[in-house]
Structure formats: C-alpha cells, structure tokens
Write a protein that holds these residues in place. Structure first.
Motif, PDB file in Angstrom:
ATOM      1  N   LYS A 191       0.854  -1.212  -0.052  1.00  0.00           N
ATOM      2  CA  LYS A 191       0.014  -0.005   0.071  1.00  0.00           C
ATOM      3  C   LYS A 191       0.738   1.203  -0.036  1.00  0.00           C
ATOM      4  O   LYS A 191       1.941   1.195   0.759  1.00  0.00           O
ATOM      5  CB  LYS A 191      -0.989   0.040   1.186  1.00  0.00           C
ATOM      6  N   VAL A 192       0.503   2.020  -0.857  1.00  0.00           N
ATOM      7  CA  VAL A 192       1.036   3.379  -0.677  1.00  0.00           C
ATOM      8  C   VAL A 192       0.384   4.534   0.059  1.00  0.00           C
ATOM      9  O   VAL A 192      -0.915   4.757  -0.356  1.00  0.00           O
ATOM     10  CB  VAL A 192       1.410   3.991  -2.241  1.00  0.00           C
ATOM     11  N   ASN A 212       9.363   1.769   5.290  1.00  0.00           N
ATOM     12  CA  ASN A 212       9.702   2.417   3.777  1.00  0.00           C
ATOM     13  C   ASN A 212       9.168   3.847   3.689  1.00  0.00           C
ATOM     14  O   ASN A 212       8.105   3.918   3.726  1.00  0.00           O
ATOM     15  CB  ASN A 212       9.554   1.396   2.866  1.00  0.00           C
ATOM     16  N   GLY A 213       9.960   4.658   3.441  1.00  0.00           N
ATOM     17  CA  GLY A 213       9.572   6.200   3.507  1.00  0.00           C
ATOM     18  C   GLY A 213      10.314   7.084   2.557  1.00  0.00           C
ATOM     19  O   GLY A 213      11.622   6.959   2.416  1.00  0.00           O
ATOM     20  N   ALA A 223       1.562  18.599  -8.763  1.00  0.00           N
ATOM     21  CA  ALA A 223       3.029  18.242  -8.889  1.00  0.00           C
ATOM     22  C   ALA A 223       3.298  17.027  -7.842  1.00  0.00           C
ATOM     23  O   ALA A 223       3.963  16.061  -8.016  1.00  0.00           O
ATOM     24  CB  ALA A 223       3.984  19.018  -8.632  1.00  0.00           C
ATOM     25  N   LEU A 224       2.704  17.138  -6.521  1.00  0.00           N
ATOM     26  CA  LEU A 224       3.033  16.138  -5.629  1.00  0.00           C
ATOM     27  C   LEU A 224       2.493  14.872  -6.033  1.00  0.00           C
ATOM     28  O   LEU A 224       2.875  13.715  -6.043  1.00  0.00           O
ATOM     29  CB  LEU A 224       2.187  16.668  -4.393  1.00  0.00           C
ATOM     30  N   MET A 225       0.898  14.932  -6.544  1.00  0.00           N
ATOM     31  CA  MET A 225       0.451  13.719  -6.690  1.00  0.00           C
ATOM     32  C   MET A 225       0.875  12.698  -8.107  1.00  0.00           C
ATOM     33  O   MET A 225       1.061  11.880  -7.911  1.00  0.00           O
ATOM     34  CB  MET A 225      -1.161  13.960  -7.196  1.00  0.00           C
ATOM     35  N   SER A 264       6.933   7.622  -8.844  1.00  0.00           N
ATOM     36  CA  SER A 264       7.623   6.958  -7.900  1.00  0.00           C
ATOM     37  C   SER A 264       7.089   5.737  -7.439  1.00  0.00           C
ATOM     38  O   SER A 264       7.760   4.809  -7.236  1.00  0.00           O
ATOM     39  CB  SER A 264       8.038   7.665  -6.847  1.00  0.00           C
ATOM     40  N   CYS A 265       5.788   5.819  -7.226  1.00  0.00           N
ATOM     41  CA  CYS A 265       5.083   4.517  -6.349  1.00  0.00           C
ATOM     42  C   CYS A 265       4.233   3.774  -7.282  1.00  0.00           C
ATOM     43  O   CYS A 265       3.976   2.786  -6.671  1.00  0.00           O
ATOM     44  CB  CYS A 265       4.525   5.238  -5.097  1.00  0.00           C
ATOM     45  N   GLY A 266       3.870   4.384  -8.295  1.00  0.00           N
ATOM     46  CA  GLY A 266       2.884   3.513  -9.225  1.00  0.00           C
ATOM     47  C   GLY A 266       1.458   3.704  -8.747  1.00  0.00           C
ATOM     48  O   GLY A 266       0.611   3.564  -9.814  1.00  0.00           O
TER      49      GLY A 266
END
Length: 165
Positions: free
Chosen positions: A10-11, A59-60, A75-77, A83-85
């Motif tokens: 999970k992200v 993991n962070g 831009a954050l989203m 980066s995380c998929g």
C-alpha cells in the motif's frame, strides 16, 4: 517495534507528516508495512520523519510540497504516482495553528492564511487525490481536523471556521 504486513504494497501519502500527528501517523503506517510518502513545506522535519521510519525498518520518502498551491499539489500527486505506481491512502493532515484573539483584530492576511492552510489545502488535496483514485478504481482519503471542527472556541473564530469547513 514489531512490523506487520497489514499495509504491505500500500502507498500512503501523509501531508503535514513532518511533526506531531502527521509524523506519528506516518510511522504507524510504516510499521504496518506501507510505503509512506511524507509531504510538507519544511524539508528538515520531513526528512527527519523519513529517517525515523527508515531506522525502524520502514519504507518512507519525503516530497516537498505546499498544499495551499494547486500547482504544488498536482506536482505532488504526479510525483507520488510516478515514483510509487499508485496511491492507496491519503491522510490529509497539513494545517497551521490558529491566530488567537478577538475576531475584530484579525487581518485579511490572517483570514487568508488560516483558510488556505486549514481548508483550501484539504480541498486541493482531495481534488487531486480523487482524480488518481477514480482512475485506479480504489482508494481511501482521511482528513484530519480538530476538536474545534465540532465546537466553537473563544478567540479562535478563523480557525474554528476553517476546521468546520
């Protein structure tokens, strides 16, 4: 600390994750196996949270963002998904302390700052989180508020109004 796999794969995005409730929440998600993304304006505090997560075996990562700016939130989203998929959970926690005192002493800048950091930021984050979550067909958003989101408090009119929103 013992780590479990409750949130493996999970992200989780935590805005305002550099200190306080945001930091504690990020650490708990990491303890449960999530890949945690900390977002905030203050680099030092965000990187400290990531360090605490990594030292404990989690993991962070940190992404600097100003959640009162739509361009910054978008831009954050984009960065999270690139980066995380994907994005499974968003904990919208960023906000600022209240300007204390009688309402008639508050300035227009006090109003703008309080509403932007405590209300507009939630709207912008949800707007862009929902766009990604709708595309992927799943997701969970939790917005953190304050007890003054339920009751009023003397000399905190702007903050109460923002948190009620």
């Amino acid at each position: 600390m013992s780590y479990t796999n409750g949130f493996t794969k999970k992200v989780v995005l935590v805005t305002g994750g550099g200190t306080g409730i945001g930091r504690a929440t990020a650490q708990v998600f990491a303890q449960q196996g999530a890949q945690v993304v900390i977002a905030g304006r203050r680099v030092k505090e965000g990187e400290e949270t990531v360090h605490l997560i990594r030292v404990a075996g989690g993991n962070g990562r940190f992404i600097q963002a100003d959640v009162t700016s739509e361009a910054s939130v978008k831009a954050l989203m984009d960065a999270v998904v690139k980066s995380c998929g994907h994005l499974d959970i968003a904990f919208n926690n960023a906000g600022a302390d209240a300007q204390f005192g009688p309402l008639f002493e508050a300035t227009e800048q006090d109003f703008d700052d309080t509403i932007n950091s405590n209300l507009k930021s939630i709207w912008l984050c949800m707007k862009h989180e929902l766009l990604y979550m709708l595309k992927q067909g799943r997701g969970c958003i939790v917005n953190n508020a304050s007890t003054v989101g339920h009751v009023g408090m003397a000399n905190m009119a702007l903050y109460v109004a923002a948190k009620h929103g």
